[in-house]
Design an enzyme around this catalytic site. Structure first.
Site, PDB file in Angstrom:
ATOM      1  N   GLY A 110       0.691  -1.012  -0.120  1.00 38.21           N
ATOM      2  CA  GLY A 110       0.386  -0.054  -0.499  1.00 38.21           C
ATOM      3  C   GLY A 110       0.990   1.437   0.354  1.00 38.21           C
ATOM      4  O   GLY A 110       1.970   1.006   0.685  1.00 38.21           O
ATOM      5  N   GLN A 170       2.975   9.457   0.768  1.00 34.28           N
ATOM      6  CA  GLN A 170       4.424   8.756   0.939  1.00 34.28           C
ATOM      7  C   GLN A 170       5.245   9.472  -0.544  1.00 34.28           C
ATOM      8  O   GLN A 170       6.648   9.388  -0.588  1.00 34.28           O
ATOM      9  CB  GLN A 170       3.952   7.905   0.818  1.00 34.28           C
ATOM     10  CG  GLN A 170       3.721   6.588   2.823  1.00 34.28           C
ATOM     11  CD  GLN A 170       3.475   5.719   2.740  1.00 34.28           C
ATOM     12  OE1 GLN A 170       2.410   4.836   2.145  1.00 34.28           O
ATOM     13  NE2 GLN A 170       4.555   5.169   3.392  1.00 34.28           N
ATOM     14  N   CYS A 175       5.784   0.062   7.642  1.00 34.36           N
ATOM     15  CA  CYS A 175       5.630   1.204   6.575  1.00 34.36           C
ATOM     16  C   CYS A 175       6.757   1.729   5.986  1.00 34.36           C
ATOM     17  O   CYS A 175       7.850   1.561   5.978  1.00 34.36           O
ATOM     18  CB  CYS A 175       5.123   2.812   7.216  1.00 34.36           C
ATOM     19  SG  CYS A 175       4.135   3.570   6.991  1.00 34.36           S
ATOM     20  N   LEU A 176       6.619   1.808   4.583  1.00 29.09           N
ATOM     21  CA  LEU A 176       7.411   1.935   3.288  1.00 29.09           C
ATOM     22  C   LEU A 176       8.394   3.562   4.024  1.00 29.09           C
ATOM     23  O   LEU A 176       9.309   3.267   3.893  1.00 29.09           O
ATOM     24  CB  LEU A 176       7.126   3.102   2.110  1.00 29.09           C
ATOM     25  CG  LEU A 176       6.973   1.269   1.789  1.00 29.09           C
ATOM     26  CD1 LEU A 176       6.360   1.331   0.547  1.00 29.09           C
ATOM     27  CD2 LEU A 176       7.384  -0.077   1.894  1.00 29.09           C
ATOM     28  N   HIS A 185      -4.576   1.393   6.773  1.00 31.37           N
ATOM     29  CA  HIS A 185      -3.011   1.593   7.854  1.00 31.37           C
ATOM     30  C   HIS A 185      -2.958   3.177   6.160  1.00 31.37           C
ATOM     31  O   HIS A 185      -2.739   4.146   6.670  1.00 31.37           O
ATOM     32  CB  HIS A 185      -2.115   0.748   7.325  1.00 31.37           C
ATOM     33  CG  HIS A 185      -0.834   1.073   7.318  1.00 31.37           C
ATOM     34  ND1 HIS A 185      -0.333   1.086   8.409  1.00 31.37           N
ATOM     35  CD2 HIS A 185      -0.338   1.996   6.178  1.00 31.37           C
ATOM     36  CE1 HIS A 185       1.238   1.550   7.602  1.00 31.37           C
ATOM     37  NE2 HIS A 185       1.538   2.255   6.867  1.00 31.37           N
ATOM     38  N   GLU A 186      -3.765   3.156   5.402  1.00 31.00           N
ATOM     39  CA  GLU A 186      -3.283   4.436   4.437  1.00 31.00           C
ATOM     40  C   GLU A 186      -4.248   5.346   3.947  1.00 31.00           C
ATOM     41  O   GLU A 186      -3.876   6.011   4.442  1.00 31.00           O
ATOM     42  CB  GLU A 186      -3.441   3.214   3.120  1.00 31.00           C
ATOM     43  CG  GLU A 186      -3.043   1.900   2.429  1.00 31.00           C
ATOM     44  CD  GLU A 186      -1.854   2.602   3.040  1.00 31.00           C
ATOM     45  OE1 GLU A 186      -0.491   3.949   2.435  1.00 31.00           O
ATOM     46  OE2 GLU A 186      -0.260   1.313   2.756  1.00 31.00           O
ATOM     47  N   HIS A 209      -2.939   7.485   6.750  1.00 30.57           N
ATOM     48  CA  HIS A 209      -1.665   8.067   6.269  1.00 30.57           C
ATOM     49  C   HIS A 209      -2.779   9.762   5.735  1.00 30.57           C
ATOM     50  O   HIS A 209      -1.781  10.467   5.974  1.00 30.57           O
ATOM     51  CB  HIS A 209      -1.016   7.268   4.604  1.00 30.57           C
ATOM     52  CG  HIS A 209       0.537   6.390   5.372  1.00 30.57           C
ATOM     53  ND1 HIS A 209       1.128   7.225   6.214  1.00 30.57           N
ATOM     54  CD2 HIS A 209       0.641   5.558   5.140  1.00 30.57           C
ATOM     55  CE1 HIS A 209       2.276   6.621   6.449  1.00 30.57           C
ATOM     56  NE2 HIS A 209       1.573   5.104   6.202  1.00 30.57           N
TER      57      HIS A 209
HETATM   58 NI    NI Z   1       2.368   3.367   6.144  1.00 27.35          NI
END
Ligand code: NI
Length: 184
Positions: free
Chosen positions: A45, A50, A98-99, A140-141, A144
Site C-alpha cells: 500500500g 508518502q 510502513c515504507l 493503515h493507508e 496516512h
Molecule cells: Ni504506511
C-alpha cells in the site's frame, strides 16, 4: 516514474490531506506512478503523502498474495477521496510495517471490517465492505491521509524505546532498497 518515499519526520506525513476533484490533472499517471513506486519498494500500500502530496489518494495491491489467498488475486485498487463510514467486528492485533518507517514493525489493533466509500480513477463511486487483510491495509493507508502513522498507536513506553530508531530514520540514517526523501 518512481518517486522517492518520504520518511518519518517529514511534515507532509502529518498533514490532513484534501479531496481532489475530477479536474485534477494527471490523476491516471499519478496513480500508475504510485503503483510503480510501491512495487519498487516491495510494499502492498502507498498513500499520496508518502510521495509528498497532501491529497486523498492511496493505492493497494495485494495480488502478489493471490497464491495463498485466491480472493486477493485481483486486488489492485486505487482509492480516491475515500471515506470510512463504518468500522465493525472485532479488533484484531497484527504486526505492521510502513515504507515511511523503514525497518520497524509493531503490532497494531484494528477493526476487522470496514465500510468504505471512495471513487476510482474513472470517478465512479463505490461503497464497499472490506474485511481481514484488505481492511487492515486500507485502514493503515487511510490513516496516512489523516496524518496518522502506525507508531502513534504504540504505548508511551514503546514510543520511548522506539525514539532513537525514529530519530535515525528522520536523519536518513537507515538502510533501504528504495530511494527515500529525508526531511530537512
Ligand atoms: Ni504506511
Amino acid at each position: 516514474m518512481i518517486y522517492p518515499i518520504t520518511v518519518y519526520g517529514d511534515p507532509v506525513l502529518r498533514k490532513i490531506t484534501t479531496d481532489i476533484d475530477p479536474n485534477y490533472e494527471g490523476l491516471a499517471k499519478l496513480v500508475e506512478d504510485m503503483f510503480e513506486t510501491m512495487h519498487n519498494a516491495e510494499g502492498v500500500g502507498l498513500a499520496a503523502p508518502q510521495i509528498g502530496l497532501p491529497i486523498r489518494v492511496f493505492v493497494v495491491d495485494l495480488s502478489a498474495l493471490g497464491e495463498d489467498e485466491p480472493l486477493l488475486k485481483d486486488f489492485r485498487k486505487a482509492f480516491i477521496n475515500p471515506e470510512i463510514i463504518e468500522k465493525e467486528g472485532e479488533k484484531v492485533l497484527m504486526e505492521e510495517g510502513c515504507l515511511s518507517i523503514p525497518g520497524l514493525r509493531e503490532d497494531v489493533l484494528r477493526f476487522d471490517t470496514i465500510r468504505l466509500k471512495y471513487t476510482d480513477t474513472n470517478w465512479e463511486e463505490h461503497d464497499e465492505i472490506f474485511s481481514g487483510f484488505p481492511a487492515r491495509v486500507i485502514q493503515h493507508e487511510y490513516d496516512h491521509l489523516e496524518g496518522v502513522m502506525f507508531v502513534d498507536y504504540c504505548s508511551p513506553l514503546k514510543k520511548r524505546i522506539l525514539k532513537g530508531k525514529l530519530t535515525d530514520i528522520t536523519k536518513g540514517q537507515v538502510s533501504t532498497n528504495y530511494r527515500i526523501k529525508v526531511p530537512r
